[in-house]
Design a protein around this motif. Sequence first.
Motif, short mmCIF file in Angstrom:
data_model
loop_
_atom_site.label_atom_id
_atom_site.label_comp_id
_atom_site.label_asym_id
_atom_site.label_seq_id
_atom_site.Cartn_x
_atom_site.Cartn_y
_atom_site.Cartn_z
N ALA A 166 0.84 -1.09 -0.04
CA ALA A 166 0.23 -0.08 -0.06
C ALA A 166 0.74 1.29 -0.08
N MET A 167 1.98 1.25 0.92
CA MET A 167 3.09 2.23 0.68
C MET A 167 3.63 2.24 -0.36
N LEU A 168 4.20 1.37 -0.92
CA LEU A 168 4.99 1.31 -2.02
C LEU A 168 4.33 1.90 -3.30
N ALA A 169 2.88 1.54 -3.49
CA ALA A 169 2.23 2.00 -4.51
C ALA A 169 2.02 3.54 -4.54
N SER A 170 2.45 4.18 -3.32
CA SER A 170 2.15 5.71 -3.57
C SER A 170 3.47 6.34 -4.04
N LEU A 171 4.56 5.65 -4.18
CA LEU A 171 5.83 5.95 -4.79
C LEU A 171 5.83 5.83 -6.22
N GLU A 172 6.97 7.00 -6.78
CA GLU A 172 6.97 6.79 -8.35
C GLU A 172 7.72 5.44 -8.69
N PRO A 173 6.97 4.79 -9.57
CA PRO A 173 7.97 3.56 -10.27
C PRO A 173 9.28 3.55 -10.50
N SER A 174 10.00 4.84 -10.96
CA SER A 174 11.27 4.84 -10.95
C SER A 174 12.01 4.59 -9.37
N GLN A 209 -7.00 2.82 -5.67
CA GLN A 209 -6.81 3.86 -4.70
C GLN A 209 -6.16 3.41 -3.57
N GLY A 210 -5.08 2.73 -3.53
CA GLY A 210 -4.34 2.49 -2.92
C GLY A 210 -4.73 1.28 -1.96
N ILE A 211 -5.61 0.50 -2.11
CA ILE A 211 -6.08 -0.56 -1.41
C ILE A 211 -5.15 -2.14 -1.70
N ALA A 212 -4.48 -2.54 -0.92
CA ALA A 212 -3.42 -3.36 -1.13
C ALA A 212 -4.06 -4.99 -0.49
N VAL A 213 -4.10 -6.00 -1.01
CA VAL A 213 -4.24 -7.28 -0.47
C VAL A 213 -3.21 -8.07 -0.49
N ASP A 214 -3.03 -9.05 0.74
CA ASP A 214 -1.92 -10.04 0.65
C ASP A 214 -2.56 -11.15 1.01
N ILE A 215 -2.47 -12.25 0.26
CA ILE A 215 -3.29 -13.73 0.34
C ILE A 215 -1.94 -14.51 0.51
N VAL A 225 -5.46 -7.21 4.44
CA VAL A 225 -5.88 -5.93 3.63
C VAL A 225 -5.17 -4.71 4.21
N ALA A 226 -4.81 -3.81 3.53
CA ALA A 226 -4.26 -2.78 3.98
C ALA A 226 -4.61 -1.18 3.16
N VAL A 227 -4.30 -0.30 3.59
CA VAL A 227 -4.75 1.12 2.96
C VAL A 227 -3.74 2.43 3.38
N PRO A 228 -3.44 2.90 2.62
CA PRO A 228 -2.27 4.11 3.00
C PRO A 228 -3.03 5.31 3.60
N ILE A 229 -2.05 5.78 4.64
CA ILE A 229 -2.58 6.95 5.27
C ILE A 229 -1.59 8.04 4.52
N ARG A 230 -2.53 8.89 3.83
CA ARG A 230 -2.02 9.79 2.83
C ARG A 230 -1.53 11.34 3.42
N GLY A 231 -0.41 11.52 3.11
CA GLY A 231 -0.02 13.01 3.28
C GLY A 231 0.00 13.95 1.78
N ARG A 232 0.89 14.63 1.90
CA ARG A 232 1.01 15.20 0.42
C ARG A 232 2.03 14.48 -0.39
N GLY A 233 1.59 13.63 -1.27
CA GLY A 233 2.53 12.92 -2.02
C GLY A 233 2.56 11.49 -1.50
N ALA A 234 3.68 10.89 -1.27
CA ALA A 234 3.73 9.51 -0.90
C ALA A 234 2.97 9.38 0.56
N ALA A 235 2.65 7.79 0.84
CA ALA A 235 1.81 7.63 2.19
C ALA A 235 2.94 7.94 3.22
#
Length: 280
Positions: A166-174, A209-215, A225-235
């Motif tokens: 959930a947090m990695l997805a808030s970062l730029e792919p680079s 929208q940032g919802i991540a699942v780990d099975i 199941v996890a969701v990010p706590i968002r700031g301005r930019g990355a979680a």
Amino acid sequence: MTVEVLTGPGSDELLSGPGRPTTRPAQPPVSMIERMTLILDAFDGSTPTLTLLGLAERTGLPRSTVHRILDQMIRLRWLAHAPGGYRLGMRPLELGGLAADHNEIRDVVSPLLHELCQRTGMVGHLGVLDGREVLYLDKAGGRYTASIPTRLGGRMPAHCTALGKAMLASLEPSIIETSFRDRLPQLTPRTICDRAELHRELTRIRHRQGIAVDIEESVTGISCVAVPIRGRGAAIGALSLSGQVGGDRTALDTARLARVLVEVAHEAGRALFPRHARWR
């Protein structure tokens, strides 16, 4: 999911205490800092006191080496004598108190997390991203917490946990490409170990929208199941709910859990950001 267990480790992946995965270097650590870190990492919530033999076994260092380093660490207050062995000293606690950002996040979000776990009857985690790992700031769930082998202050590889993804997805792919150039450790047969597949998974999470699942990516039989706590930019952190997976792999109502997690994450964000002007 945020679980600290290895299944079928490779030669360089070992357990550092119950439920604590760590990666031991291929070559024995040479520097004093590396050896001290191995010793400090040997302690956990279930074994706050360790003997000299226990420390040698957990670190893989010779007993003579551990004994010599222990004397210095006690003198410098990293460790202290305890009945039956050694324990962490006051210096780690003092330095931990300097992590003001993490303390403020925990102070604000933990009450929301504990209330959520009471409502859902599930095990909850609050975590932040630290490089390639998730650092757990809190864990809740009453008597059910023992079913999930995680601990306050513990770490897990981010790529195989819902919190981490959930947090990695808030970062730029680079940034992901730069950070995950090395082999991705495999904790279970379902762990994502291929970097291209990790990128695809993070893309799917961004579309949700940032919802991540780990099975069962961290430990067999556990989903999250996890969701990010968002700031301005990355979680700035993430919240998760975890539970056991049934034989049909449908034990968790991920859609329902995601909805309640999103509500709590939004509430946490509204409470946090006025106190953290630099994130606005």
